[in-house]
Motif scaffolding. Structure first.
Motif, PDB file in Angstrom:
ATOM      1  N   PHE A 224       0.833  -1.205   0.000  1.00 14.94           N
ATOM      2  CA  PHE A 224       0.000   0.000   0.000  1.00 14.94           C
ATOM      3  C   PHE A 224       0.871   1.258   0.000  1.00 14.94           C
ATOM      4  O   PHE A 224       0.591   2.230  -0.714  1.00 14.94           O
ATOM      5  CB  PHE A 224      -0.913  -0.027   1.223  1.00 14.94           C
ATOM      6  CG  PHE A 224      -1.891   1.101   1.291  1.00 14.94           C
ATOM      7  CD1 PHE A 224      -3.136   1.002   0.699  1.00 14.94           C
ATOM      8  CD2 PHE A 224      -1.573   2.277   1.948  1.00 14.94           C
ATOM      9  CE1 PHE A 224      -4.041   2.044   0.757  1.00 14.94           C
ATOM     10  CE2 PHE A 224      -2.459   3.325   2.012  1.00 14.94           C
ATOM     11  CZ  PHE A 224      -3.708   3.210   1.414  1.00 14.94           C
ATOM     12  N   LEU A 225       1.924   1.245   0.799  1.00 17.47           N
ATOM     13  CA  LEU A 225       2.826   2.401   0.851  1.00 17.47           C
ATOM     14  C   LEU A 225       3.493   2.633  -0.498  1.00 17.47           C
ATOM     15  O   LEU A 225       3.650   3.773  -0.942  1.00 17.47           O
ATOM     16  CB  LEU A 225       3.886   2.181   1.929  1.00 17.47           C
ATOM     17  CG  LEU A 225       3.384   2.102   3.378  1.00 17.47           C
ATOM     18  CD1 LEU A 225       4.549   1.824   4.318  1.00 17.47           C
ATOM     19  CD2 LEU A 225       2.673   3.377   3.768  1.00 17.47           C
ATOM     20  N   GLN A 226       3.891   1.559  -1.156  1.00 15.77           N
ATOM     21  CA  GLN A 226       4.536   1.683  -2.454  1.00 15.77           C
ATOM     22  C   GLN A 226       3.555   2.213  -3.498  1.00 15.77           C
ATOM     23  O   GLN A 226       3.917   2.983  -4.381  1.00 15.77           O
ATOM     24  CB  GLN A 226       5.077   0.325  -2.895  1.00 15.77           C
ATOM     25  CG  GLN A 226       5.817   0.329  -4.222  1.00 15.77           C
ATOM     26  CD  GLN A 226       7.257   0.818  -4.078  1.00 15.77           C
ATOM     27  OE1 GLN A 226       7.862   0.689  -3.024  1.00 15.77           O
ATOM     28  NE2 GLN A 226       7.795   1.389  -5.145  1.00 15.77           N
ATOM     29  N   LEU A 227       2.282   1.806  -3.382  1.00 12.20           N
ATOM     30  CA  LEU A 227       1.298   2.215  -4.375  1.00 12.20           C
ATOM     31  C   LEU A 227       0.837   3.649  -4.197  1.00 12.20           C
ATOM     32  O   LEU A 227       0.762   4.415  -5.172  1.00 12.20           O
ATOM     33  CB  LEU A 227       0.069   1.287  -4.306  1.00 12.20           C
ATOM     34  CG  LEU A 227       0.165  -0.060  -4.999  1.00 12.20           C
ATOM     35  CD1 LEU A 227      -1.057  -0.906  -4.691  1.00 12.20           C
ATOM     36  CD2 LEU A 227       0.308   0.123  -6.508  1.00 12.20           C
ATOM     37  N   TYR A 228       0.508   4.045  -2.968  1.00 13.24           N
ATOM     38  CA  TYR A 228      -0.212   5.296  -2.745  1.00 13.24           C
ATOM     39  C   TYR A 228       0.600   6.398  -2.066  1.00 13.24           C
ATOM     40  O   TYR A 228       0.313   7.571  -2.246  1.00 13.24           O
ATOM     41  CB  TYR A 228      -1.463   5.021  -1.893  1.00 13.24           C
ATOM     42  CG  TYR A 228      -2.579   4.366  -2.643  1.00 13.24           C
ATOM     43  CD1 TYR A 228      -3.363   5.081  -3.543  1.00 13.24           C
ATOM     44  CD2 TYR A 228      -2.859   3.024  -2.460  1.00 13.24           C
ATOM     45  CE1 TYR A 228      -4.391   4.483  -4.236  1.00 13.24           C
ATOM     46  CE2 TYR A 228      -3.891   2.406  -3.157  1.00 13.24           C
ATOM     47  CZ  TYR A 228      -4.657   3.140  -4.033  1.00 13.24           C
ATOM     48  OH  TYR A 228      -5.669   2.530  -4.722  1.00 13.24           O
ATOM     49  N   GLN A 229       1.593   6.023  -1.253  1.00 11.66           N
ATOM     50  CA  GLN A 229       2.292   7.029  -0.473  1.00 11.66           C
ATOM     51  C   GLN A 229       3.579   7.517  -1.122  1.00 11.66           C
ATOM     52  O   GLN A 229       4.184   8.475  -0.646  1.00 11.66           O
ATOM     53  CB  GLN A 229       2.611   6.475   0.927  1.00 11.66           C
ATOM     54  CG  GLN A 229       1.393   6.061   1.728  1.00 11.66           C
ATOM     55  CD  GLN A 229       0.633   7.260   2.284  1.00 11.66           C
ATOM     56  OE1 GLN A 229       0.967   8.390   1.989  1.00 11.66           O
ATOM     57  NE2 GLN A 229      -0.388   7.010   3.089  1.00 11.66           N
ATOM     58  N   GLY A 230       3.989   6.845  -2.196  1.00 16.90           N
ATOM     59  CA  GLY A 230       5.241   7.249  -2.822  1.00 16.90           C
ATOM     60  C   GLY A 230       6.442   6.947  -1.961  1.00 16.90           C
ATOM     61  O   GLY A 230       7.470   7.638  -2.034  1.00 16.90           O
ATOM     62  N   ILE A 231       6.328   5.921  -1.111  1.00 18.15           N
ATOM     63  CA  ILE A 231       7.432   5.514  -0.234  1.00 18.15           C
ATOM     64  C   ILE A 231       8.021   4.219  -0.797  1.00 18.15           C
ATOM     65  O   ILE A 231       7.347   3.187  -0.826  1.00 18.15           O
ATOM     66  CB  ILE A 231       6.926   5.292   1.201  1.00 18.15           C
ATOM     67  CG1 ILE A 231       6.278   6.575   1.738  1.00 18.15           C
ATOM     68  CG2 ILE A 231       8.069   4.850   2.117  1.00 18.15           C
ATOM     69  CD1 ILE A 231       5.668   6.424   3.105  1.00 18.15           C
ATOM     70  N   PRO A 232       9.234   4.224  -1.266  1.00 22.23           N
ATOM     71  CA  PRO A 232       9.808   3.067  -1.972  1.00 22.23           C
ATOM     72  C   PRO A 232      10.252   1.956  -1.043  1.00 22.23           C
ATOM     73  O   PRO A 232      11.452   1.673  -0.903  1.00 22.23           O
ATOM     74  CB  PRO A 232      10.990   3.682  -2.722  1.00 22.23           C
ATOM     75  CG  PRO A 232      11.421   4.823  -1.853  1.00 22.23           C
ATOM     76  CD  PRO A 232      10.169   5.372  -1.236  1.00 22.23           C
TER      77      PRO A 232
END
Length: 616
Positions: A224-232
């Motif tokens: 979810f973080l990779q998809l929506y938050q721009g956190i790699p």
């Protein structure tokens, strides 16, 4: 009349074959002929009473049933069960990926335990994007994503959007405008997966780092973080990715600059890789990608589901507080958004043409959409869909005026009587509220919408034909030398019509009753209502209309002759019991021994009319 209907020269056996062999028919027609005025009045009174109940008590044609997206679903179908399961999971359980991502919830999202304005998701808008011409290639290109962004900005950029937008808990963050009005970002938007600001946290994103902040999260939350938050947290930052919030948002509106081709290509690879990263990311991305993406390696279409409005509105305690008032406000806003989309796509609607209709030819059996942007074919469905259906039905109902006018004129010409034509139209139109009386009051079926009103077209055709059958049979009886009294003519006409019209009405009603087995509720209820209307019209044809013809024959034609100086000769009533010779000449159709037992009717010696008020 004799030129159009020459006297019958058939044999006596043929004549008998046209007559009913039942004493009940004779008794009914004898009573009808004797008291046709009272019979007409009684029929009209009953019809008006049932119409009054339908309109006054149950608001026939005034109020209609509330409609929802579930009306046209097949409840037993697998797709419906899956949809119900998904809705239940969202309402009662919540998606695990959303639950797991609570730790990343924006600090801007406070929870004081009170019902906040627009804190619950309300209506939504689903959009499907495809290539123009339905090209079998990836839909994710910089130009196509820019077009999708511009389409969704029609909603996000509206000046009324901050007053209606969803403002509840969000795992993807919020936007604020110049007046500091907050709206949750659109999570289920494909544009949100590309137009997002990335962060460079690579020094602390190694799980081996002691300060790694996501060690407690499962794979679903990391995806979810990779998809929506721009956190790699899984893959690195794609090249040429947007880095600042101002690069992708200007208030609530997205900045729809064309993205780098390298960024779009790498980001698409990330998304396809995340399909198999966890069950949560797979279920989430399944909404955005085509079903054969794992076989082809690309998605030829994509979707977005935008939250159009949150609830409750400002000034209301919750979504049930003055619900009708809130619904009216939502309806105005929804229709405003639909009109803005019309203007954006250059779509025009008229009284007799839907804006969603296209004249473009089909491609491989699929019709293109009337809405396009750039190289993207756009199909959308929002909370205004029911209104579009209502517009289509109301547009069809406008043809009723032309249909009724044509049928009325043709019936007048065919019957040579405006009186017969008007009463024929009266029984056609009143068939609907009387059918509604049995449908709603007796049958206790609550569902009634514009679709049911289209039954008028069916009854117009069937009812006009029934009138023609009766009038033509009466004309034929009037030139038959064997039918020299009104009772004989009424019996011949009534029995011929009752049988002929019964056959057509029964088969038509049976066909509509069969649709009651249809699993789609509006179609099932429409079939029941249409069948009842056909049956009611048949009953009117063999009860009300015979009395109508007798009024025309015995009273109106006489008045017409007196006014314009013509001649009028009334046919003998024939209300006395038939003699044995007459019975033998016309067969048992007039009741046989039952008819012989009938008492002779008192007849006025001067006028020849039946005593006791045969006329009205």
């Amino acid at each position: 009349l004799e030129r159009r209907h020459p006297p019958c020269v058939c044999g006596m056996a043929d004549h008998e074959a046209h007559m009913p062999h039942s004493g009940m028919s004779y008794k009914f027609c004898h009573t009808l002929t004797r008291h046709y005025g009272k019979f007409f009045t009684l029929c009209v009174a009953l019809i008006v009473a049932m119409c009054a109940v339908s309109v006054g008590q149950y608001s026939f044609m005034i109020e209609q049933s509330e409609q929802s997206s579930y009306d046209w679903t097949v409840s037993e179908a697998e797709q419906s069960e899956q949809r119900d399961a998904l809705e239940w999971a969202r309402d009662h359980q919540g998606l695990r990926v959303r639950m797991s991502a609570r730790s990343m919830q924006s600090s801007d999202d406070d929870d004081d335990g009170e019902v906040r304005t627009r804190s619950e998701q309300g209506s939504s808008m689903t959009i499907v994007y495809q290539h123009l011409g339905f090209a079998n290639e990836s839909i994710f290109t910089p130009a196509n994503l820019k077009a999708m962004c511009e389409v969704e900005n029609v909603l996000l950029g509206d000046r009324e959007y901050p007053k209606f937008c969803f403002n509840g808990k969000s795992t993807v963050g919020y936007t604020r405008d110049g007046e500091n009005r907050r709206c949750a970002k659109q999570q289920m938007s494909i544009v949100s997966l590309y137009y997002l600001a990335w962060t460079e946290w690579s020094p602390v994103l190694s799980p081996n780092n002691a300060s790694y902040p996501f060690s407690s999260l499962d794979d679903g939350a990391l995806g979810f973080l990779q998809l929506y938050q721009g956190i790699p947290v899984i893959d690195g930052v794609p090249p040429n990715a947007p880095k600042k919030e101002s690069d992708v948002y200007d208030g609530h509106t997205r900045v729809c600059d064309e993205l780098s081709s390298a960024y779009v290509t790498n980001r698409t690879k990330q998304i396809l890789k995340l399909v198999d990263y966890s069950d949560d990311t797979r279920s989430l991305l399944g909404f955005f990608l085509s079903k054969d993406v794992e076989d082809t390696g690309f998605s030829e279409l994509t979707r977005s589901s935008l939250v159009v409005a949150g609830q409750p509105l400002e000034g209301f305690d919750d979504e049930e507080d003055r619900e009708d008032e809130q619904d009216d406000i939502y309806e105005v806003y929804n229709l405003r958004m639909e009109r803005k989309l019309f203007d954006f796509f250059g779509m025009q609607d008229t009284q007799f043409r839907s804006a969603y209709r296209t004249d473009e030819p089909p491609v491989d059996g699929r019709y293109p959409s009337a809405a396009t942007q750039g190289g993207v074919d756009v199909r959308y469905m929002g909370p205004w869909s029911d209104e579009e259906f209502n517009r289509m039905v109301n547009s069809d109902l406008m043809w009723v005026i032309g249909s009724v006018s044509f049928v009325l004129i043709y019936m007048t010409v065919h019957t040579y009587s405006l009186w017969l034509a008007c009463i024929g139209m009266f029984q056609i139109f009143t068939s609907l509220p009387v059918a509604f009386f049995f449908y709603r009051v007796v049958g206790q079926v609550d569902y009634f919408v514009q679709l049911h009103i289209l039954t008028i077209f069916l009854v117009l055709g069937v009812g006009a034909d029934d009138v023609f059958v009766y009038v033509d049979s009466w004309k034929q009886a009037s030139v038959d030398p064997h039918l020299d009294t009104q009772v004989k003519r009424v019996l011949y006409t009534w029995s011929h019509t009752a049988q002929s019209v019964f056959n057509t009405s029964f088969t038509t009603a049976s066909a509509f009753f069969a649709t009651a087995l249809n699993p789609v509720m509006p179609i099932s209820s429409f079939g029941i209502f249409a069948a009842l209307a056909i049956i009611i019209n048949y009953i009117f044809t063999i009860t009300l209309f015979p009395a109508t013809v007798l009024i025309w024959e015995n009273d109106l034609r006489q008045c017409w002759a007196k006014i314009f100086g013509g001649t009028f000769e009334r046919v003998p009533w024939g209300l006395d019991p038939p003699s044995p010779k007459e019975l033998r000449s016309v067969g048992p159709a007039f009741g046989g021994t039952d008819a012989m037992a009938a008492k002779p009717a008192a007849v006025d010696s001067e006028s020849g009319s039946p005593a006791g008020g045969g006329g009205p």
